[in-house]
Scaffold this motif. Structure first.
Motif, short mmCIF file in Angstrom:
data_model
loop_
_atom_site.label_atom_id
_atom_site.label_comp_id
_atom_site.label_asym_id
_atom_site.label_seq_id
_atom_site.Cartn_x
_atom_site.Cartn_y
_atom_site.Cartn_z
N ASP A 5 4.33 -27.72 -20.74
CA ASP A 5 5.18 -28.36 -19.74
C ASP A 5 6.28 -27.47 -19.18
O ASP A 5 6.81 -27.75 -18.10
CB ASP A 5 5.83 -29.61 -20.33
N ARG A 102 5.34 -39.50 -20.40
CA ARG A 102 4.63 -38.87 -19.29
C ARG A 102 3.16 -39.28 -19.31
O ARG A 102 2.50 -39.23 -20.34
CB ARG A 102 4.75 -37.35 -19.41
N ARG A 104 -0.59 -38.73 -18.79
CA ARG A 104 -1.46 -37.56 -18.81
C ARG A 104 -2.91 -38.00 -18.65
O ARG A 104 -3.29 -39.11 -19.01
CB ARG A 104 -1.31 -36.78 -20.12
#
Length: 430
Positions: A5, A102, A104
């Motif tokens: 990231d 997040r 994904r």
């Protein structure tokens, strides 16, 4: 998996870096909050909010949190001086960096879960605490914050070793604390263990570097020397990166995480070996053109191999003079004990490399392949093997697992990094 990231520092230490790099610009509470919100939203730095909440939820005294923050930010922004207590400020940071998960791709999530490092917190705390102790004298001498060593220890022991390590690194960078090579290697290993992007450790760190060693071969990113430069010039895309010289400079300055000048020194050594060899000029040109996949190319800059090598050497020497004026380029002894082993592999692959009789430029490729044995025997088996691997890759030749195993054995004996073969060659065929 931080390196998936982030490209460099992140979280609270990353915010400290951002603020300390804005020394000529206004820094007040609204500006800092805006920068934190931007990091969380635009840069997707979820770790910033997590770091802040770790500190808020801890039993650390405010003075400890304050000391660690001031050291990391090089005192460029002090919320206490602006009338806020440090925890109230952290709560404002937390408000603009709310918790989130997040989203994904399921396959990406599965891969990351499989690779995510597992580190026992108590063991990690002991490891990081030991590095704080080793850096203690330099921290106390250089960092303009009273009690910084004890404060870092408290973060590690009572909050989170990961956060403590990043704040240690940021404080050392902010105040240019000298870090010896042995400690640097340990810090890089810890960072790798925690899946940091490598730059989060080495970037801006004041390392007391060891002397440049042109014989080193353990570069983790695979290729080095003339083959990696050949890869840069392979294909039609290189002019979009810059001029011919700028593309050479991109390789000579690619020392990220290594002793400055390392890439330039090994490239210069490769160049000197070929320049001063008994190979005919046209053979040198053919070798370069084959390694860079340019046997069909009509560009003039590398039309004469030795003239091209002299241009490369000039750029290397200029960079080495800049990073270490005392360094004298040398050519290390050739690894002749592996000559016959490498030569046998070259000869075995010759039919595959020369089976291009209908292709434009095939004569150049055949000339290069014919010159490889002389490079191996009369110049340097190490350079010959690396050029050989590069040409195989440029020709897009796949190899069997048995061949890959033999190549890896040679690479290991030559001291190459573990991924040197896999990074260069296409997937194997059964």
């Amino acid at each position: 998996m931080y390196y998936d990231d982030f490209g460099a520092d992140f979280g609270l230490s990353g915010l400290a870096e951002t603020l300390s790099s804005r020394t000529n610009l206004r820094l007040d509470d609204p500006v800092v909050l805006a920068l934190a919100a931007k990091a969380a939203e635009e840069d997707e730095d979820d770790q910033l909010g997590r770091d802040v909440r770790l500190l808020l939820d801890s039993s650390l005294p405010d003075r400890t949190i304050h000391a660690v923050w001031l050291a990391a930010a090089r005192r460029c922004f002090d919320p206490v001086e602006l009338g806020s207590d440090v925890r109230a400020w952290l709560r404002r940071i937390s408000d603009v960096c709310p918790p989130r998960v997040r989203e994904r791709d399921p396959i990406e999530a599965m891969v990351l879960d499989a690779e995510r490092p597992v580190a026992a917190e108590e063991e990690l705390r002991a490891t990081v605490a030991a590095e704080i102790d080793r850096a203690a004298a330099g921290l106390e001498k250089a960092v303009a914050v009273t009690g910084i060593v004890a404060a870092l220890h408290q973060v590690v022991a009572q909050v989170d070793a990961d956060l403590g390590l990043r704040m240690l690194l940021r404080a050392a960078k902010a105040y240019s604390v000298p870090i010896g090579m042995e400690q640097y290697d340990r810090l890089m290993t810890i960072g790798e263990r925690l899946a940091y992007p490598a730059a989060a450790v080495y970037e801006d760190l004041n390392v007391s570097w060891a002397p440049i060693d042109s014989s080193r071969r353990d570069f983790e990113l695979g290729r080095f020397g003339l083959p990696i430069l050949a890869a840069v010039f392979q294909g039609p895309g290189w002019p979009y990166v810059g001029t011919v010289r700028e593309n050479i400079e991109n390789v000579t300055t690619a020392d990220s995480g290594y002793v400055p000048g390392s890439y330039a020194s090994v490239l210069l050594e490769d160049v000197q070996r070929l320049l001063h060899s008994t190979l005919p000029d046209d053979a040198v040109t053919a070798l370069w053109r084959a390694a860079s996949g340019r046997w069909n190319n009509t560009d003039a800059f590398d039309a004469d191999g030795r003239t091209w090598l002299r241009q490369i050497a000039e750029v290397c020497r200029e960079h080495l003079e800049n990073v270490d004026p005392a360094y004298t380029p040398v050519v290390s002894p050739a690894r002749t004990e592996l000559a016959q082993t490498v030569l046998a592999e070259v000869r075995q692959m010759v039919p595959n490399l020369t089976d291009r009789t209908e292709e434009s430029g095939a004569a150049t490729l055949r000339h290069a392949v014919a010159a490889l044995p002389e490079v191996v025997v009369a110049v340097d088996p190490d350079l010959g093997f690396r050029l050989f691997l590069q040409i195989i890759g440029a020709c897009e030749i796949t190899i069997t697992e048995g061949t890959r195993t033999r190549y890896k054995s040679i690479a290991h004996q030559l001291g190459y990094g573990d991924d040197h073969i896999d990074e260069r060659l296409p997937p194997s065929q059964a």
